[in-house]
Motif scaffolding. Structure first.
Motif, PDB file in Angstrom:
ATOM      1  N   LYS A 122      81.707  42.050  53.411  1.00 15.53           N
ATOM      2  CA  LYS A 122      82.434  41.763  54.649  1.00 15.53           C
ATOM      3  C   LYS A 122      81.758  42.346  55.884  1.00 15.53           C
ATOM      4  CE  LYS A 122      86.894  40.583  52.946  1.00 15.53           C
ATOM      5  NZ  LYS A 122      87.060  41.066  51.570  1.00 15.53           N
ATOM      6  N   VAL A 123      80.898  43.363  55.689  1.00 14.54           N
ATOM      7  CA  VAL A 123      80.185  43.915  56.853  1.00 14.54           C
ATOM      8  C   VAL A 123      78.712  43.495  56.866  1.00 14.54           C
ATOM      9  CG1 VAL A 123      81.692  45.885  57.315  1.00 14.54           C
ATOM     10  CG2 VAL A 123      79.855  46.121  55.650  1.00 14.54           C
ATOM     11  N   ILE A 124      78.271  42.847  55.790  1.00 14.11           N
ATOM     12  CA  ILE A 124      76.871  42.395  55.762  1.00 14.11           C
ATOM     13  C   ILE A 124      76.775  40.884  55.979  1.00 14.11           C
ATOM     14  CG2 ILE A 124      74.795  42.184  54.333  1.00 14.11           C
ATOM     15  CD1 ILE A 124      75.430  44.935  53.208  1.00 14.11           C
ATOM     16  N   GLY A 125      77.549  40.129  55.184  1.00 17.79           N
ATOM     17  CA  GLY A 125      77.559  38.674  55.364  1.00 17.79           C
ATOM     18  C   GLY A 125      76.360  38.000  54.738  1.00 17.79           C
ATOM     19  N   LYS A 126      76.411  36.667  54.700  1.00 14.32           N
ATOM     20  CA  LYS A 126      75.299  35.904  54.132  1.00 14.32           C
ATOM     21  C   LYS A 126      74.044  36.155  54.940  1.00 14.32           C
ATOM     22  CE  LYS A 126      77.930  32.092  52.264  1.00 14.32           C
ATOM     23  NZ  LYS A 126      78.649  30.972  52.852  1.00 14.32           N
ATOM     24  N   GLN A 127      72.982  36.506  54.257  1.00 13.45           N
ATOM     25  CA  GLN A 127      71.689  36.805  54.887  1.00 13.45           C
ATOM     26  C   GLN A 127      71.822  37.839  56.013  1.00 13.45           C
ATOM     27  OE1 GLN A 127      70.695  32.864  55.980  1.00 13.45           O
ATOM     28  NE2 GLN A 127      69.877  32.332  53.972  1.00 13.45           N
ATOM     29  N   GLY A 128      72.784  38.757  55.830  1.00 14.03           N
ATOM     30  CA  GLY A 128      72.942  39.838  56.804  1.00 14.03           C
ATOM     31  C   GLY A 128      73.455  39.401  58.162  1.00 14.03           C
ATOM     32  N   LYS A 129      74.117  38.226  58.198  1.00 13.50           N
ATOM     33  CA  LYS A 129      74.540  37.672  59.478  1.00 13.50           C
ATOM     34  C   LYS A 129      75.549  38.579  60.201  1.00 13.50           C
ATOM     35  CE  LYS A 129      75.844  33.346  61.574  1.00 13.50           C
ATOM     36  NZ  LYS A 129      76.676  32.157  61.463  1.00 13.50           N
ATOM     37  N   ILE A 130      76.502  39.117  59.421  1.00 17.41           N
ATOM     38  CA  ILE A 130      77.523  39.971  60.052  1.00 17.41           C
ATOM     39  C   ILE A 130      76.891  41.297  60.493  1.00 17.41           C
ATOM     40  CG2 ILE A 130      79.747  41.136  59.722  1.00 17.41           C
ATOM     41  CD1 ILE A 130      80.426  38.972  57.640  1.00 17.41           C
ATOM     42  N   ALA A 131      76.064  41.877  59.598  1.00 13.32           N
ATOM     43  CA  ALA A 131      75.392  43.134  59.940  1.00 13.32           C
ATOM     44  C   ALA A 131      74.566  42.958  61.215  1.00 13.32           C
ATOM     45  CB  ALA A 131      74.502  43.584  58.790  1.00 13.32           C
ATOM     46  N   ASN A 132      73.888  41.821  61.331  1.00 10.74           N
ATOM     47  CA  ASN A 132      73.076  41.589  62.527  1.00 10.74           C
ATOM     48  C   ASN A 132      73.919  41.445  63.784  1.00 10.74           C
ATOM     49  OD1 ASN A 132      70.623  41.808  61.266  1.00 10.74           O
ATOM     50  ND2 ASN A 132      70.529  39.626  60.742  1.00 10.74           N
ATOM     51  N   ALA A 133      75.090  40.802  63.639  1.00  9.86           N
ATOM     52  CA  ALA A 133      75.977  40.671  64.800  1.00  9.86           C
ATOM     53  C   ALA A 133      76.457  42.059  65.239  1.00  9.86           C
ATOM     54  CB  ALA A 133      77.160  39.767  64.464  1.00  9.86           C
ATOM     55  N   ILE A 134      76.776  42.920  64.254  1.00  5.26           N
ATOM     56  CA  ILE A 134      77.202  44.289  64.580  1.00  5.26           C
ATOM     57  C   ILE A 134      76.062  45.009  65.316  1.00  5.26           C
ATOM     58  CG2 ILE A 134      77.822  46.553  63.604  1.00  5.26           C
ATOM     59  CD1 ILE A 134      79.281  45.054  61.348  1.00  5.26           C
ATOM     60  N   ARG A 135      74.843  44.880  64.807  1.00  2.00           N
ATOM     61  CA  ARG A 135      73.684  45.540  65.434  1.00  2.00           C
ATOM     62  C   ARG A 135      73.454  45.030  66.850  1.00  2.00           C
ATOM     63  NH1 ARG A 135      71.186  44.908  59.973  1.00  2.00           N
ATOM     64  NH2 ARG A 135      71.463  46.958  59.032  1.00  2.00           N
ATOM     65  N   THR A 136      73.628  43.715  67.031  1.00  3.35           N
ATOM     66  CA  THR A 136      73.417  43.144  68.367  1.00  3.35           C
ATOM     67  C   THR A 136      74.391  43.749  69.379  1.00  3.35           C
ATOM     68  OG1 THR A 136      72.661  41.081  67.392  1.00  3.35           O
ATOM     69  CG2 THR A 136      73.349  40.986  69.682  1.00  3.35           C
ATOM     70  N   LEU A 137      75.660  43.866  68.983  1.00  5.00           N
ATOM     71  CA  LEU A 137      76.654  44.443  69.897  1.00  5.00           C
ATOM     72  C   LEU A 137      76.364  45.924  70.163  1.00  5.00           C
ATOM     73  CD1 LEU A 137      80.309  43.243  69.304  1.00  5.00           C
ATOM     74  CD2 LEU A 137      78.789  42.796  71.209  1.00  5.00           C
ATOM     75  N   VAL A 138      75.976  46.634  69.111  1.00  5.42           N
ATOM     76  CA  VAL A 138      75.690  48.062  69.276  1.00  5.42           C
ATOM     77  C   VAL A 138      74.491  48.259  70.209  1.00  5.42           C
ATOM     78  CG1 VAL A 138      74.974  50.170  68.084  1.00  5.42           C
ATOM     79  CG2 VAL A 138      76.702  48.704  67.069  1.00  5.42           C
ATOM     80  N   LYS A 139      73.478  47.400  70.047  1.00  7.58           N
ATOM     81  CA  LYS A 139      72.312  47.497  70.935  1.00  7.58           C
ATOM     82  C   LYS A 139      72.708  47.256  72.387  1.00  7.58           C
ATOM     83  CE  LYS A 139      68.635  46.455  67.784  1.00  7.58           C
ATOM     84  NZ  LYS A 139      68.162  45.300  67.017  1.00  7.58           N
ATOM     85  N   ALA A 140      73.612  46.284  72.588  1.00  4.67           N
ATOM     86  CA  ALA A 140      74.078  46.003  73.945  1.00  4.67           C
ATOM     87  C   ALA A 140      74.780  47.234  74.508  1.00  4.67           C
ATOM     88  CB  ALA A 140      75.017  44.808  73.943  1.00  4.67           C
ATOM     89  N   ALA A 141      75.583  47.882  73.674  1.00  7.64           N
ATOM     90  CA  ALA A 141      76.318  49.069  74.122  1.00  7.64           C
ATOM     91  C   ALA A 141      75.349  50.201  74.451  1.00  7.64           C
ATOM     92  CB  ALA A 141      77.299  49.515  73.046  1.00  7.64           C
ATOM     93  N   ALA A 142      74.181  50.193  73.772  1.00  2.22           N
ATOM     94  CA  ALA A 142      73.222  51.285  73.944  1.00  2.22           C
ATOM     95  C   ALA A 142      72.327  51.093  75.156  1.00  2.22           C
ATOM     96  CB  ALA A 142      72.375  51.423  72.694  1.00  2.22           C
ATOM     97  N   VAL A 143      72.386  49.912  75.775  1.00  6.67           N
ATOM     98  CA  VAL A 143      71.513  49.635  76.914  1.00  6.67           C
ATOM     99  C   VAL A 143      71.699  50.670  78.020  1.00  6.67           C
ATOM    100  CG1 VAL A 143      71.092  48.030  78.819  1.00  6.67           C
ATOM    101  CG2 VAL A 143      71.201  47.179  76.485  1.00  6.67           C
TER     102      VAL A 143
END
Lengths: 76, 211
Positions: free
Chosen positions: A43-64
């Motif tokens: 539920k936090v990784i998803g197919k081919q890491g799709k969910i994990a990548n979405a989480i990382r994308t948001l976290v990176k935005a927050a880290a800007v």
């Protein structure tokens, strides 16, 4: 950053009380370790890491604003 | 949102009655104790007053989406105002405020992630798949207009030169905008090639007229 990962993970998993997030920092890097119940890994990784990548994308935005690099690891 | 107020001998009794009335599981409900039972008279000889509780739960997917996005904005320290409206099959959430570039990201990458996670979080709460479109400061609308202009311009170039044009990688939604924009062009055909996330639209002359 830790709060964001925690919020996202808890919105996705079945076992909310087994979500834990640990944040370690150096002056250039922020490392975030997300741990969830083994049954919730999908539920936090998803197919081919799709969910994990979405989480990382948001976290990176927050880290800007922060200006540091963020790394998110997921564990069971 | 569904709300009920219940009284009972104990807080637990009142809560149980409320949960049954709303037909909701305890984990999904918000429970507020309005009045604790208080003993009346000396040593409670005159009995106790009733417990009173307020039980509520969110059953509207649009409101759930707003809850989720507001929480995300809050922890990201982003000032934003959010609204939602239902448009037939799906819900459309609009986020506005200053400094929202952070929520859009490079080529809308952050916005896509936010939308994807919002859909998952709401589907999780509702128990079925719900479609929610999230837009920040009208980004999607502007991007759509840009893509349509780009499609028209490139199709003219293809007609003029006869050689095909390969666009940059786009997500399925953006590719569809290009295909739709050119579907009525009788001399042009469009298709996609490559694998996600590097799938690209190709604009070329319709087969048979190429030479």
């Amino acid at each position: 950053m830790k709060e964001l990962v925690e919020l996202l993970a808890k919105s996705l998993v079945d076992q909310r009380d087994r979500v834990s997030v640990v944040q370690t920092e150096t002056d250039k890097m922020v490392n975030i370790q997300l741990t969830v119940a083994p049954e919730d890994m999908g539920k936090v990784i998803g197919k081919q890491g799709k969910i994990a990548n979405a989480i990382r994308t948001l976290v990176k935005a927050a880290a800007v604003k922060d200006g540091r690099r963020v790394h998110v690891d997921i564990d069971q | 949102m569904k709300v009920t107020e219940k009284t009972g001998k104990t807080v637990e009794d009142a809560v149980t009655a409320g949960l049954i009335e709303l037909g909701v599981e305890r984990e999904k409900a918000v429970i507020e104790v309005l009045e604790e039972p208080v003993k009346k008279g000396l040593f409670g000889l005159l009995g106790t007053t009733a417990a009173r509780v307020r039980i509520s739960y969110e059953d509207d997917p649009g409101e759930m989406a707003l809850d989720f996005i507001r929480s995300v904005c809050k922890v990201m320290d982003v000032q934003a105002v959010c609204g939602v409206e239902r448009r037939g099959e799906f819900w459309s959430v609009n986020v506005s405020g200053s400094e929202l570039g952070i929520l859009i990201g490079r080529r809308g990458e952050t916005l896509e992630a936010l939308q994807y996670l919002t859909n998952l979080a709401v589907a999780k709460r509702v128990g079925e798949r719900i479609r929610i479109v999230v837009d920040v400061e009208g980004y999607r609308l502007r991007r759509e207009e840009t893509l349509i202009r780009l499609a028209k311009r490139l199709s003219e170039k293809v007609k003029r030169t006869g050689s095909r044009v390969v666009l940059e990688p786009m997500n399925p939604h953006e590719r569809r905008i290009i295909h739709t924009a050119l579907q009525d062009e009788s001399r042009i055909s469009t298709f996609s090639e490559g694998d996600e996330p590097n799938r690209r639209v190709v604009i070329s002359l319709r087969r048979g007229r190429e030479f």
